[in-house]
Design an enzyme around this catalytic site. Structure first.
Site, short mmCIF file in Angstrom:
data_model
loop_
_atom_site.label_atom_id
_atom_site.label_comp_id
_atom_site.label_asym_id
_atom_site.label_seq_id
_atom_site.Cartn_x
_atom_site.Cartn_y
_atom_site.Cartn_z
N ASN A 192 -4.92 2.03 -1.72
CA ASN A 192 -5.52 0.70 -1.85
C ASN A 192 -6.33 0.58 -3.13
O ASN A 192 -6.89 -0.48 -3.41
CB ASN A 192 -6.41 0.37 -0.63
CG ASN A 192 -7.74 1.09 -0.69
OD1 ASN A 192 -7.83 2.20 -1.21
ND2 ASN A 192 -8.77 0.46 -0.17
N ARG B 274 -1.08 0.87 21.14
CA ARG B 274 -0.12 0.16 22.00
C ARG B 274 1.26 0.83 21.90
O ARG B 274 1.88 1.13 22.89
CB ARG B 274 -0.07 -1.30 21.51
CG ARG B 274 0.80 -2.20 22.27
CD ARG B 274 0.70 -3.61 21.72
NE ARG B 274 1.10 -3.70 20.31
CZ ARG B 274 1.17 -4.83 19.62
NH1 ARG B 274 0.84 -5.96 20.19
NH2 ARG B 274 1.55 -4.83 18.36
N GLY C 96 -2.36 0.83 9.12
CA GLY C 96 -2.91 1.31 7.85
C GLY C 96 -4.39 1.66 7.92
O GLY C 96 -4.81 2.74 7.48
N ALA C 97 -5.19 0.76 8.50
CA ALA C 97 -6.64 0.99 8.54
C ALA C 97 -6.96 2.19 9.43
O ALA C 97 -7.74 3.07 9.05
CB ALA C 97 -7.36 -0.25 9.07
N LYS D 39 0.81 -1.22 0.00
CA LYS D 39 0.00 0.00 0.00
C LYS D 39 0.85 1.28 0.00
O LYS D 39 0.41 2.30 -0.51
CB LYS D 39 -0.96 0.01 1.19
CG LYS D 39 -2.14 -0.97 1.03
CD LYS D 39 -3.12 -0.84 2.18
CE LYS D 39 -4.28 -1.80 2.02
NZ LYS D 39 -5.28 -1.68 3.08
P1 NDP Z 1 -1.48 -2.90 10.64
O1 NDP Z 1 -0.58 -4.09 10.78
O2 NDP Z 1 -1.08 -1.77 9.78
O3 NDP Z 1 -1.79 -2.31 12.11
C1 NDP Z 1 -2.15 -3.17 13.17
C2 NDP Z 1 -2.53 -2.32 14.40
O4 NDP Z 1 -3.00 -3.21 15.41
C3 NDP Z 1 -1.35 -1.54 15.00
O5 NDP Z 1 -1.82 -0.30 15.47
C4 NDP Z 1 -0.94 -2.45 16.17
O6 NDP Z 1 -0.33 -1.77 17.23
C5 NDP Z 1 -2.29 -2.96 16.62
N1 NDP Z 1 -2.18 -4.19 17.38
C6 NDP Z 1 -1.78 -5.41 16.94
N2 NDP Z 1 -1.81 -6.31 17.94
C7 NDP Z 1 -2.24 -5.63 19.05
C8 NDP Z 1 -2.49 -6.01 20.40
N3 NDP Z 1 -2.30 -7.27 20.81
N4 NDP Z 1 -2.94 -5.07 21.26
C9 NDP Z 1 -3.15 -3.79 20.86
N5 NDP Z 1 -2.93 -3.37 19.59
C10 NDP Z 1 -2.47 -4.28 18.70
O7 NDP Z 1 -2.88 -3.51 10.18
P2 NDP Z 1 -4.04 -2.75 9.36
O8 NDP Z 1 -4.25 -1.43 9.96
O9 NDP Z 1 -3.79 -2.88 7.91
O10 NDP Z 1 -5.29 -3.72 9.68
C11 NDP Z 1 -5.93 -3.68 10.95
C12 NDP Z 1 -7.23 -4.45 10.85
O11 NDP Z 1 -8.11 -3.76 9.98
C13 NDP Z 1 -7.09 -5.86 10.29
O12 NDP Z 1 -7.89 -6.74 11.05
C14 NDP Z 1 -7.64 -5.74 8.88
O13 NDP Z 1 -8.20 -6.94 8.41
C15 NDP Z 1 -8.71 -4.68 9.11
N6 NDP Z 1 -9.12 -3.96 7.89
C16 NDP Z 1 -10.44 -3.88 7.64
C17 NDP Z 1 -10.89 -3.21 6.53
C18 NDP Z 1 -12.35 -3.17 6.25
O14 NDP Z 1 -12.71 -2.72 5.16
N7 NDP Z 1 -13.21 -3.55 7.19
C19 NDP Z 1 -9.97 -2.56 5.58
C20 NDP Z 1 -8.58 -2.65 5.98
C21 NDP Z 1 -8.18 -3.35 7.09
P3 NDP Z 1 1.25 -1.43 17.21
O15 NDP Z 1 1.40 -0.21 16.37
O16 NDP Z 1 1.56 -1.20 18.64
O17 NDP Z 1 1.95 -2.62 16.63
#
Ligand code: NDP
Length: 293
Positions: free
Chosen positions: A98, A163, A141-142, A77
């Protein structure tokens, strides 16, 4: 027969792509082709797994083959930027693409429809959102795409909670001053308590994806007025986060609506046509049911 006539006499159908790695398990092709078919739009959509070392060659290939547009998913992306001619405001602000659309002059423009899809769901659920305070969990990203659209929509206040606090601060810095929305971050230590009337909260971390039990560390206060909890996770649709919110009397919004909306905005970008979102949602449910068989 129409497809055969197009092959023999033209014009050839428009081609669309989804590139990412991995892409097996991504249901977009099925959803888009069902929508195209209902619209009578002769588009063909292909899901392509691209090796990171081949991204540049793939992007020039898609151009040379005159693809009409497509989707970009993880991990590309951010990486597609150098191969595009222009970016929408959303893509520029959230620094992720995207959705790509070929313009009539043959140039390729990157957009981000994730945040726009979420915003559409939110407006459909709440109507006017201008006076709302939103607490957004996650800064990936989201979350970044959603934060961008909330600020462009000029909500009252946006609180970013992640986090890794530095990532939340980076998103806040990027969006600071873009509109009159107050943007700030808060530290996430232990349980985060959601306890204000009128609050909107968005679960935009990856916690709960493919895991019915997993939930971020939050507590919903009961007895509040006019509160909404949203999840971006779309599989399972009814997440532990949404269930917990409902138990405390909050209204909820699932991530499938956002997924449908980002797809419908992409189809509008590519074709100018308005797809049937009910049909798209049903296609996604069908696609996910295959995973659990
Ligand atoms: P990223 O990998 O870019 O970001 C993940 C985020 O989750 C980070 O902020 C990370 O925190 C946090 N995280 C992960 N594990 C934990 C935990 N155990 N406790 C607290 N925070 C945590 O992923 P995306 O943003 O791309 O995707 C996130 C979700 O959004 C996914 O489930 C994806 O499927 C969904 N999504 C849904 C869409 C829709 O249309 N409904 C479109 C795009 C995505 P840290 O920064 O601290 O690592």
């Amino acid at each position: 027969m129409d497809a055969l006539a197009a092959l023999m006499k033209g014009p050839l159908p428009d081609l669309y792509f989804c590139i990412g790695n991995p892409v097996v398990g991504n249901p977009t092709q099925y959803m888009v082709e069902e929508a195209f078919s209902a619209l009578n739009h002769p588009g063909r959509y292909l899901t392509c797994e691209v090796q990171p070392t081949e991204l540049e060659a793939s992007m020039w290939g898609l151009r040379a083959l005159q693809f009409a547009g497509g989707n970009v998913t993880a991990p590309f992306k951010q990486q597609v930027f150098p191969f595009l001619d222009d970016l929408s405001e959303s893509a520029r602000l959230c620094q992720a693409v995207n959705c790509i659309t070929r313009q009539p002059d043959g140039t390729y423009v990157g957009d981000n429809t994730d945040g726009k899809g979420f915003l559409q769901s939110l407006k459909e659920a709440l109507g006017d959102i201008a006076q709302r305070k939103v607490i957004l969990f996650g800064s990936g990203g989201a979350a970044s795409a959603i934060a961008t659209e909330l600020v462009l929509a000029e909500i009252r206040e946006l609180v970013l909670v992640n986090r890794s606090e530095d990532k939340a601060q980076a998103v806040a810095k990027r969006l600071q001053g873009i509109s009159k929305t107050i943007v700030r971050t808060e530290k996430w230590e232990g349980t985060y308590r959601l306890q204000e009337d009128g609050l909107v909260t968005v679960q935009a971390t990856s916690v709960g994806l493919f895991n019915k039990q997993a939930c971020i560390n939050v507590e919903f206060e009961g007895g509040l007025k006019d509160c909404l909890a949203c999840d971006v996770v779309f599989n399972p649709v009814d997440t532990a986060f949404l269930q917990k919110a409902r138990e405390a009397g909050w209204k909820t919004l699932d991530g499938l609506g956002m997924l449908v909306n980002q797809g419908s905005i992409a189809i509008r970008n590519w074709t100018g046509l308005e797809p049937d979102r009910t049909l798209m949602r049903r296609s996604l449910e069908e696609a996910f049911a295959v995973l659990t068989k």
